[in-house]
Design a protein around this motif. Sequence first.
Motif, PDB file in Angstrom:
ATOM      1  N   MET A   1      40.543  43.003  33.057  1.00 13.00           N
ATOM      2  CA  MET A   1      41.241  43.545  34.222  1.00 13.00           C
ATOM      3  C   MET A   1      41.458  42.419  35.221  1.00 13.00           C
ATOM      4  N   ALA A   2      42.702  42.127  35.548  1.00 16.32           N
ATOM      5  CA  ALA A   2      43.014  41.030  36.449  1.00 16.32           C
ATOM      6  C   ALA A   2      43.993  41.487  37.513  1.00 16.32           C
ATOM      7  N   ASP A   3      43.865  40.904  38.693  1.00 10.22           N
ATOM      8  CA  ASP A   3      44.713  41.277  39.818  1.00 10.22           C
ATOM      9  C   ASP A   3      44.643  40.150  40.843  1.00 10.22           C
ATOM     10  N   TYR A   4      45.329  40.320  41.949  1.00  8.37           N
ATOM     11  CA  TYR A   4      45.258  39.376  43.063  1.00  8.37           C
ATOM     12  C   TYR A   4      44.777  40.110  44.305  1.00  8.37           C
ATOM     13  N   ILE A   5      44.021  39.412  45.136  1.00  6.01           N
ATOM     14  CA  ILE A   5      43.607  39.951  46.425  1.00  6.01           C
ATOM     15  C   ILE A   5      44.050  38.974  47.503  1.00  6.01           C
ATOM     16  N   ASN A   6      44.089  39.444  48.739  1.00  2.56           N
ATOM     17  CA  ASN A   6      44.370  38.596  49.892  1.00  2.56           C
ATOM     18  C   ASN A   6      43.080  38.337  50.655  1.00  2.56           C
ATOM     19  N   ILE A   7      42.908  37.099  51.088  1.00  2.00           N
ATOM     20  CA  ILE A   7      41.730  36.706  51.864  1.00  2.00           C
ATOM     21  C   ILE A   7      42.216  36.120  53.181  1.00  2.00           C
ATOM     22  N   ASP A   8      41.670  36.596  54.295  1.00  2.00           N
ATOM     23  CA  ASP A   8      42.065  36.100  55.602  1.00  2.00           C
ATOM     24  C   ASP A   8      41.432  34.744  55.880  1.00  2.00           C
ATOM     25  N   LYS A  17      46.194  34.155  48.730  1.00  2.00           N
ATOM     26  CA  LYS A  17      45.919  34.980  47.560  1.00  2.00           C
ATOM     27  C   LYS A  17      44.814  34.363  46.712  1.00  2.00           C
ATOM     28  N   ALA A  18      44.153  35.213  45.962  1.00  2.00           N
ATOM     29  CA  ALA A  18      43.156  34.766  44.992  1.00  2.00           C
ATOM     30  C   ALA A  18      43.296  35.618  43.734  1.00  2.00           C
ATOM     31  N   TYR A  19      43.281  34.965  42.598  1.00  2.00           N
ATOM     32  CA  TYR A  19      43.294  35.664  41.307  1.00  2.00           C
ATOM     33  C   TYR A  19      41.903  36.217  41.042  1.00  2.00           C
ATOM     34  N   VAL A  20      41.839  37.457  40.634  1.00  2.00           N
ATOM     35  CA  VAL A  20      40.542  38.105  40.364  1.00  2.00           C
ATOM     36  C   VAL A  20      40.556  38.708  38.964  1.00  2.00           C
ATOM     37  N   ALA A  21      39.557  38.339  38.173  1.00  2.00           N
ATOM     38  CA  ALA A  21      39.359  38.938  36.847  1.00  2.00           C
ATOM     39  C   ALA A  21      38.034  39.688  36.861  1.00  2.00           C
ATOM     40  N   ARG A  22      38.047  40.904  36.331  1.00  2.00           N
ATOM     41  CA  ARG A  22      36.844  41.743  36.346  1.00  2.00           C
ATOM     42  C   ARG A  22      36.385  42.055  34.923  1.00  2.00           C
ATOM     43  N   PRO A  23      35.078  42.207  34.751  1.00  2.00           N
ATOM     44  CA  PRO A  23      34.556  42.575  33.430  1.00  2.00           C
ATOM     45  C   PRO A  23      34.798  44.040  33.135  1.00  2.00           C
ATOM     46  N   GLU A  24      34.626  44.408  31.892  1.00  2.00           N
ATOM     47  CA  GLU A  24      34.662  45.829  31.559  1.00  2.00           C
ATOM     48  C   GLU A  24      33.599  46.541  32.380  1.00  2.00           C
ATOM     49  N   GLY A  25      33.968  47.632  32.975  1.00  2.00           N
ATOM     50  CA  GLY A  25      33.048  48.322  33.871  1.00  2.00           C
ATOM     51  C   GLY A  25      33.279  47.946  35.311  1.00  2.00           C
ATOM     52  N   GLY A  26      33.871  46.756  35.534  1.00  2.00           N
ATOM     53  CA  GLY A  26      34.327  46.376  36.868  1.00  2.00           C
ATOM     54  C   GLY A  26      33.311  45.782  37.804  1.00  2.00           C
ATOM     55  N   SER A  27      32.052  45.651  37.377  1.00  2.00           N
ATOM     56  CA  SER A  27      31.035  45.166  38.303  1.00  2.00           C
ATOM     57  C   SER A  27      30.226  44.025  37.701  1.00  2.00           C
ATOM     58  N   GLY A  28      29.565  43.247  38.583  1.00  2.00           N
ATOM     59  CA  GLY A  28      28.729  42.133  38.142  1.00  2.00           C
ATOM     60  C   GLY A  28      28.607  41.100  39.237  1.00  2.00           C
ATOM     61  N   GLN A  46      42.612  31.467  32.839  1.00  2.00           N
ATOM     62  CA  GLN A  46      41.881  31.669  31.592  1.00  2.00           C
ATOM     63  C   GLN A  46      40.374  31.517  31.813  1.00  2.00           C
ATOM     64  N   ILE A  47      39.987  30.552  32.637  1.00  2.00           N
ATOM     65  CA  ILE A  47      38.571  30.390  32.961  1.00  2.00           C
ATOM     66  C   ILE A  47      38.036  31.650  33.625  1.00  2.00           C
ATOM     67  N   CYS A  48      38.815  32.213  34.536  1.00  2.00           N
ATOM     68  CA  CYS A  48      38.406  33.469  35.186  1.00  2.00           C
ATOM     69  C   CYS A  48      38.278  34.594  34.164  1.00  2.00           C
ATOM     70  N   ASP A  49      39.245  34.698  33.281  1.00  2.00           N
ATOM     71  CA  ASP A  49      39.207  35.751  32.269  1.00  2.00           C
ATOM     72  C   ASP A  49      37.996  35.587  31.357  1.00  2.00           C
ATOM     73  N   ASP A  50      37.674  34.335  31.004  1.00  2.00           N
ATOM     74  CA  ASP A  50      36.500  34.083  30.160  1.00  2.00           C
ATOM     75  C   ASP A  50      35.216  34.471  30.879  1.00  2.00           C
ATOM     76  N   LEU A  51      35.133  34.157  32.160  1.00  2.00           N
ATOM     77  CA  LEU A  51      33.950  34.555  32.931  1.00  2.00           C
ATOM     78  C   LEU A  51      33.844  36.073  33.009  1.00  2.00           C
ATOM     79  N   ALA A  52      34.982  36.749  33.141  1.00  2.00           N
ATOM     80  CA  ALA A  52      34.963  38.214  33.168  1.00  2.00           C
ATOM     81  C   ALA A  52      34.431  38.777  31.856  1.00  2.00           C
ATOM     82  N   SER A  53      34.780  38.133  30.749  1.00  2.00           N
ATOM     83  CA  SER A  53      34.295  38.599  29.450  1.00  2.00           C
ATOM     84  C   SER A  53      32.786  38.409  29.308  1.00  2.00           C
TER      85      SER A  53
END
Length: 234
Positions: A1-8, A17-28, A46-53
């Motif tokens: 699960m990947a998306d973007y968020i805004n950070i002030d 903006k920041a790219y955010v990748a989440r693991p299955e279940g969404g928490s960690g 891809q590094i973010c996605d790998d960390l999410a996995s």
Amino acid sequence: MADYINIDATDGSGSFKAYVARPEGGSGPVVVVLQEIFGVNVGMRQICDDLASEGYIAICPDLFWRMKPGVDITDKTKEEWDQAFHYFQNFDHTKGHEDIAATVTKARTIEGGSGKVGAVGYCLGGLLAFMTAVKTDVDAAVSYYGVGLDTKVGEADAITKPLLMHIAEEDGFVDKAAQAKIHKALDGHDQITIHDYAGVDHAFARPDGQSWDGDAAALANDRTRVFFETHLKG
């Protein structure tokens, strides 16, 4: 699960903006991923996605946004390298550190986060990961072949949480004298662990890079995996 968020931004100048990748279940636990000179490109995502996995929420902030939001460069042509070095040479490190600190603050309270926050960076991000350990309260940080680290080792006394460093012995951007200075200053630090990788060049851990080395990358990434499991999941 990947998306973007805004950070002030903390200086009130806007948001990034920041790219955010989440693991299955969404928490960690959360890992802040600090970019190379090519922006938040396919390699960083891809590094973010790998960390999410592996069970982490991974956040990669756009640190070049003050120059140009959304920089996304590969390293395949001279024109792309020239663009990347332009951003590298004009990067405001003081403001970059502020933006990283804002990202760490966001990571502490992000939905699904455990409260534990780490950081990992590559190239320019390797230097920034070291400085993140100096300037923020991250629980653990990892630096891959940081450029310019030898000029910042005098700030290591401020590091109070674990820091893991990976150094390429044949790094074309960090010569032997710089590596020796890093070791001389940091080898005795009780929070810092340094690993050297013989026969490999800068960016050896980036799969799509010209200097990628599978064996060295696997070893470094395994060490990083254990390090984060120990300090962020333990």
